[in-house]
Design an enzyme around this catalytic site. Structure first.
Site, PDB file in Angstrom:
ATOM      1  N   ASP A 189      -2.623 -17.958   1.149  1.00 34.98           N
ATOM      2  CA  ASP A 189      -3.911 -18.421   0.531  1.00 34.98           C
ATOM      3  C   ASP A 189      -4.419 -19.747   1.299  1.00 34.98           C
ATOM      4  O   ASP A 189      -5.645 -19.945   1.788  1.00 34.98           O
ATOM      5  CB  ASP A 189      -3.736 -19.084  -0.725  1.00 34.98           C
ATOM      6  CG  ASP A 189      -2.435 -19.844  -1.104  1.00 34.98           C
ATOM      7  OD1 ASP A 189      -1.668 -19.985   0.040  1.00 34.98           O
ATOM      8  OD2 ASP A 189      -2.353 -20.271  -2.138  1.00 34.98           O
ATOM      9  N   TYR A 215       0.893  -1.367  -0.078  1.00 36.51           N
ATOM     10  CA  TYR A 215      -0.188  -0.066  -0.060  1.00 36.51           C
ATOM     11  C   TYR A 215       1.065   1.309   0.026  1.00 36.51           C
ATOM     12  O   TYR A 215       0.265   2.336  -0.359  1.00 36.51           O
ATOM     13  CB  TYR A 215      -0.858   0.048   1.149  1.00 36.51           C
ATOM     14  CG  TYR A 215      -1.897  -0.974   1.193  1.00 36.51           C
ATOM     15  CD1 TYR A 215      -2.389  -1.842  -0.203  1.00 36.51           C
ATOM     16  CD2 TYR A 215      -2.755  -1.408   2.328  1.00 36.51           C
ATOM     17  CE1 TYR A 215      -3.402  -2.584   0.033  1.00 36.51           C
ATOM     18  CE2 TYR A 215      -3.812  -2.212   2.239  1.00 36.51           C
ATOM     19  CZ  TYR A 215      -3.771  -2.985   0.947  1.00 36.51           C
ATOM     20  OH  TYR A 215      -5.136  -3.853   1.037  1.00 36.51           O
ATOM     21  N   LYS A 229       3.571 -15.265   1.368  1.00 41.04           N
ATOM     22  CA  LYS A 229       3.419 -16.008   0.188  1.00 41.04           C
ATOM     23  C   LYS A 229       5.045 -16.375  -0.085  1.00 41.04           C
ATOM     24  O   LYS A 229       5.550 -15.789  -1.069  1.00 41.04           O
ATOM     25  CB  LYS A 229       2.937 -15.540  -0.901  1.00 41.04           C
ATOM     26  CG  LYS A 229       1.374 -15.606  -0.651  1.00 41.04           C
ATOM     27  CD  LYS A 229       0.574 -16.953  -1.011  1.00 41.04           C
ATOM     28  CE  LYS A 229       0.578 -16.939  -2.495  1.00 41.04           C
ATOM     29  NZ  LYS A 229      -0.071 -18.180  -2.833  1.00 41.04           N
ATOM     30  N   ASP A 260      -5.319  -7.136   5.665  1.00 41.76           N
ATOM     31  CA  ASP A 260      -6.580  -6.390   5.115  1.00 41.76           C
ATOM     32  C   ASP A 260      -7.454  -7.406   5.056  1.00 41.76           C
ATOM     33  O   ASP A 260      -8.544  -7.460   5.383  1.00 41.76           O
ATOM     34  CB  ASP A 260      -6.175  -5.626   4.166  1.00 41.76           C
ATOM     35  CG  ASP A 260      -7.146  -4.337   3.817  1.00 41.76           C
ATOM     36  OD1 ASP A 260      -8.177  -4.516   4.749  1.00 41.76           O
ATOM     37  OD2 ASP A 260      -7.097  -3.733   3.050  1.00 41.76           O
ATOM     38  N   ASP A 279     -10.702  -9.125   7.628  1.00 41.90           N
ATOM     39  CA  ASP A 279     -12.138  -8.872   7.174  1.00 41.90           C
ATOM     40  C   ASP A 279     -12.746 -10.349   7.070  1.00 41.90           C
ATOM     41  O   ASP A 279     -13.922 -10.793   7.253  1.00 41.90           O
ATOM     42  CB  ASP A 279     -12.385  -8.177   5.606  1.00 41.90           C
ATOM     43  CG  ASP A 279     -12.453  -6.976   5.963  1.00 41.90           C
ATOM     44  OD1 ASP A 279     -11.898  -6.285   6.982  1.00 41.90           O
ATOM     45  OD2 ASP A 279     -13.051  -6.142   4.896  1.00 41.90           O
TER      46      ASP A 279
END
Ligand code: NAD
Length: 370
Positions: free
Chosen positions: A226, A142, A193, A250, A254
């Site tokens: 994942d 970001y 990852k 993020d 959620d």
């Protein structure tokens, strides 16, 4: 008696309504002699824009910097959709996070026994769920440079974001996760990852080395992001503390939030670095939800995420653990007794108002601390 400086920023929409319920608890704790709170109130978001033409004024920023903790409700709403980008309501929140250097975002996902049916998962998968997601908040994709859209001149464009982490950024967020785990169930799951990203490879290397050096008493596992997303909805209770980067955090926080039922239930904390002289951290506590303009002014808002944010401040900024536990218990007891605001009410419940929920939690707390 210890005295704590607390800056209250109610903000917009339902913000002032839910902040009023947190304030009832703060006054009670002071009256009961648990701690003495010096509170100041400021403006942030649209309300600050209306008053000063800025999303947060310099004087309120100064108050935020000198406070032991900042308690914020929510910002934003359609009224300010057309204001210039630099002074939009969210700019106040981003400025607070940036100027206080709040690099660690803590989001607990707790499923109260009384609300297991509100989850999208089967009750036995979420009953007793208590996970803490620690998300890196000031680095990663970001913020990494270059970050741009370039015109390639052949009718095509290229969009670029850069995922970048340095050792110190990974170490300081991992340290927060290990410290938290020691006070919980002593397990950290670190997620990235590493199979396809260099930054993920470095993340795993740094977390592994820090663990070996300073935290070998804590159980550490690594899980690809994942796979972690999949496990969160498959068997969420296997996790205690999850630590991950800005982007994955993020998304995963959620997902975890939905395991618990309603947005109106979820608090969060954002922490900065430890001051070398005082050992204190800058900290901002706020609900995960927004200003809910659709229900503002109707006494329908659930104040539990706001009260839960105050509980996190008591726990992480002030070390008032028994008081924090007592408020958590009061919330659980009120829910167990069947009280529901509209967002968590079932078809046969008669919903209570924002202040009725706040008053019921306070009354329950008085039974323990009164
Ligand atoms: P929202 O979280 O405000 O609302 C989403 C839905 O959840 C709405 O139906 C709302 O009524 C409900 N809801 C949220 N909090 C609730 C509560 N405490 N009790 C009962 N119901 C609740 O998200 P949105 O509608 O996408 O955004 C509204 C405004 O809030 C926008 O201006 C947005 O930019 C802003 N926002 C601010 C923050 C923040 O202050 N941190 C976060 C997200 C959105």
């Amino acid at each position: 008696m210890a005295a704590y400086k607390l800056l209250l920023l109610p903000g917009d929409g339902i913000g002032p309504e839910i902040m009023a319920e947190a304030e009832k608890l703060i006054s009670f704790l002071s009256r009961a002699g648990v701690a003495s709170f010096e509170t100041e109130k400021g403006l942030v978001g649209g309300s600050a824009y209306d008053a000063h033409g800025q999303a947060i004024s310099e004087s309120d920023m100064a108050l935020a910097k000198s406070a032991d903790a900042v308690l914020l409700a929510a910002v934003g709403g359609p009224k300010w959709d057309g204001v210039p980008y630099e002074v939009r309501p969210e700019a106040g929140l981003l400025r607070l996070r940036k100027d206080l250097a709040l690099f660690a975002n803590l989001r607990p996902a707790i499923c109260y026994p009384a609300l297991v049916d509100a989850s999208s998962l089967k009750p036995d998968l979420v009953d007793g769920l208590d996970i803490m997601i620690v998300r890196e908040l000031t680095g990663g994709v970001y913020f990494g440079e270059p970050k741009e859209i370039t015109d390639l001149g052949n009718g095509q464009k290229r969009g670029v974001d850069t995922q970048v982490y340095e050792t110190y950024e990974i170490e300081r967020i991992a340290r927060i996760a290990f410290e938290l785990a020691r006070k919980r169930s002593n397990k950290v799951t670190s997620s990235e990852k590493a199979n396809v990203m260099k930054s993920g490879l470095l993340w795993r290397e740094v977390v592994t080395a820090l663990h070996a050096r300073e935290y070998s008493d804590v159980q550490l596992e690594h899980m690809l992001a994942d796979a972690l997303g999949m496990q969160l909805v498959r068997r969420p209770k296997q996790f205690d503390v999850i630590v991950t980067d800005n982007l994955f955090g993020d998304l995963l926080s959620d997902v975890a939030s939905m395991l618990t039922g309603s947005l109106g239930m979820l608090p969060s904390a954002s922490l900065g670095g430890e001051d070398a002289a005082t050992g204190k951290r800058k900290a901002l506590y706020e609900p995960c939800h927004g200003s809910a303009p659709d229900i503002a002014g109707k006494a329908l808002a659930n104040p539990i995420a706001m009260i839960g944010s105050l509980v996190m401040a008591l726990r992480y900024s002030f070390g008032l653990i028994p008081v924090a536990d007592a408020i958590d218990k009061a919330i659980a007891d009120v829910l167990a007794a069947g009280l529901r605001t509209a967002d968590i009410a079932g078809p046969n419940d008669k919903p209570v108002s924002t202040s009725q929920m706040g008053d019921a939690i306070l009354a329950e707390l008085k039974k323990t601390l009164g």
